[in-house]
Design a protein around this motif. Structure first.
Motif, mmCIF file in Angstrom:
data_model
loop_
_atom_site.group_PDB
_atom_site.id
_atom_site.type_symbol
_atom_site.label_atom_id
_atom_site.label_comp_id
_atom_site.label_asym_id
_atom_site.label_seq_id
_atom_site.Cartn_x
_atom_site.Cartn_y
_atom_site.Cartn_z
ATOM 1 N N GLY A 40 -22.405 93.168 -34.572
ATOM 2 C CA GLY A 40 -23.793 93.614 -34.494
ATOM 3 C C GLY A 40 -24.787 92.624 -35.064
ATOM 4 O O GLY A 40 -24.498 91.860 -35.978
ATOM 5 N N ILE A 68 -30.899 96.096 -32.959
ATOM 6 C CA ILE A 68 -30.753 97.553 -33.034
ATOM 7 C C ILE A 68 -31.917 98.281 -32.370
ATOM 8 O O ILE A 68 -31.730 99.120 -31.476
ATOM 9 N N ILE A 110 -24.752 95.214 -30.710
ATOM 10 C CA ILE A 110 -24.911 96.235 -31.741
ATOM 11 C C ILE A 110 -23.533 96.604 -32.289
ATOM 12 O O ILE A 110 -22.518 96.363 -31.637
#
Length: 360
Positions: free
Chosen positions: A80, A85, A134
């Motif tokens: 991620g 995000i 992510i």
């Protein structure tokens, strides 16, 4: 025969369930577990029927090649990128989009069509996975919501996804009606729980923190001076489940060493390098720890940092007393090891944990 039940038959009833493979093909870009890919390839190689063997290889050639390429890159791919995000999760609130948004919001573009909206959502999900990185847990939650179930880890509760009978039956029985406008409480609860797990909404953070404080401090809560500052204004996309986990672990650590029993949990906004940043600060006031810096990053704090990997950047600032000296140490972000502390000239009496989230 449904897609979920479909099997490919060969000599002497040789068979393999290919429903997951077909779905993976339709959502090209979603990385399958390498073990699934290897098992699939090994299975078809063992078939006695050369005709069936060749047919399967041809049918799933793109999937096999794509998945093997993904498997190679998986080993070096970080879990991620915090900057991705809000860009990924923002698709669930995109006013101009016709894909993921309408799995969580009522449809405003005419009659709701289950198959059309699912196709659009899967297409957008595929594209977002191609562009953004992510964390796997968060991606798994989204994948579950698009399919059969997703889990809220802090409670252990499971909720239905869009490919379950609850959703399909409602849409078949109520053509043109979005499930959020219906009277099926199971469906409405699933959608609301998913929305609550991908975004901290205005006025929600005080409720979340109240639940956390009762969980961590229990009957001792009245003995502590805990201030909540500006939490009601917090609003940003994130993996709420993992953030809650991290805050619980940080507060448990504070509880273990604090002598003053004076804590502040604060929300603030700022800008860094052109990014809009949302910050949750957890501050233990007027404390000094008689310990080397390395000793602070074991147990619960290490687990908190792991929970936040790929979700936000983590910073730590503390005054430490040892060897008859007072030193202030800073842990800049998740990418640095314990040995890379930076010594600062100014001395703060507080121990501060910062969780910094990138926002759109």
């Amino acid at each position: 025969m449904t897609n979920e039940q479909e099997h490919v038959l060969g000599d002497k009833n040789e068979k393999i369930d290919v429903s997951n493979i077909q779905f993976a093909q339709s959502v090209e870009g979603f990385t399958m577990n390498p073990r699934v890919v290897n098992f699939f390839c090994d299975s078809i190689s063992k078939f006695k029927s050369q005709k069936l063997h060749k047919k399967l290889e041809n049918k799933f050639e793109n999937f096999i090649l794509h998945s093997k390429e993904e498997t190679v890159s998986e080993a070096v791919k970080p879990n991620g990128n915090p900057k991705h995000i809000s860009l990924f999760l923002g698709a669930f609130n995109d006013r101009g989009g016709l894909g993921l948004k309408y799995l969580t919001h009522r449809f405003e573009k005419g009659r709701f069509d289950y198959n059309a909206r699912m196709a659009a959502a899967l297409s957008q999900y595929k594209e977002l996975n191609r562009v953004y990185n992510i964390p796997k847990l968060l991606n798994g939650k989204i994948h579950g919501f698009l399919n059969n179930k997703f889990v809220v880890y802090n409670t252990g509760n499971e909720y239905d996804g869009w490919r379950t009978d609850h959703f399909k039956s409602f849409c078949n029985s109520n053509p043109g009606i979005h499930p959020v406008d219906g009277n099926n409480e199971v469906i409405k609860r699933s959608i609301q729980k998913f929305k609550d797990n991908i975004k901290i909404r205005r006025n929600r953070l005080p409720v979340i923190c109240d639940w956390i404080l009762k969980k961590v401090f229990a009957d001792d809560l009245e003995d502590w001076d805990i201030k909540l500052v500006n939490l009601e204004s917090a609003q940003f996309f994130t993996d709420v489940d993992q953030v809650v986990t991290a805050i619980i672990l940080i507060l448990k650590t504070m509880k273990s060493y604090s002598q003053k029993k004076d804590i502040t949990i604060k929300f603030l906004r700022c800008k860094e390098d052109g990014y809009r940043i949302r910050v949750i600060e957890l501050i233990c006031h007027n404390e000094s720890i008689n310990s080397y810096p390395d000793d602070l990053f074991g147990g619960d704090i290490n687990n908190a940092i792991n929970a936040l990997e790929g979700i936000c950047t983590y910073e730590f600032l503390a005054t430490l007393c040892f060897e008859e000296t007072v030193r202030t140490y800073k842990y800049p972000d998740l990418l640095l090891s314990k040995k890379e502390y930076e010594k600062l000239d100014d001395v703060s009496p507080d121990i501060v944990h910062k969780l910094k989230f990138y926002s759109i």
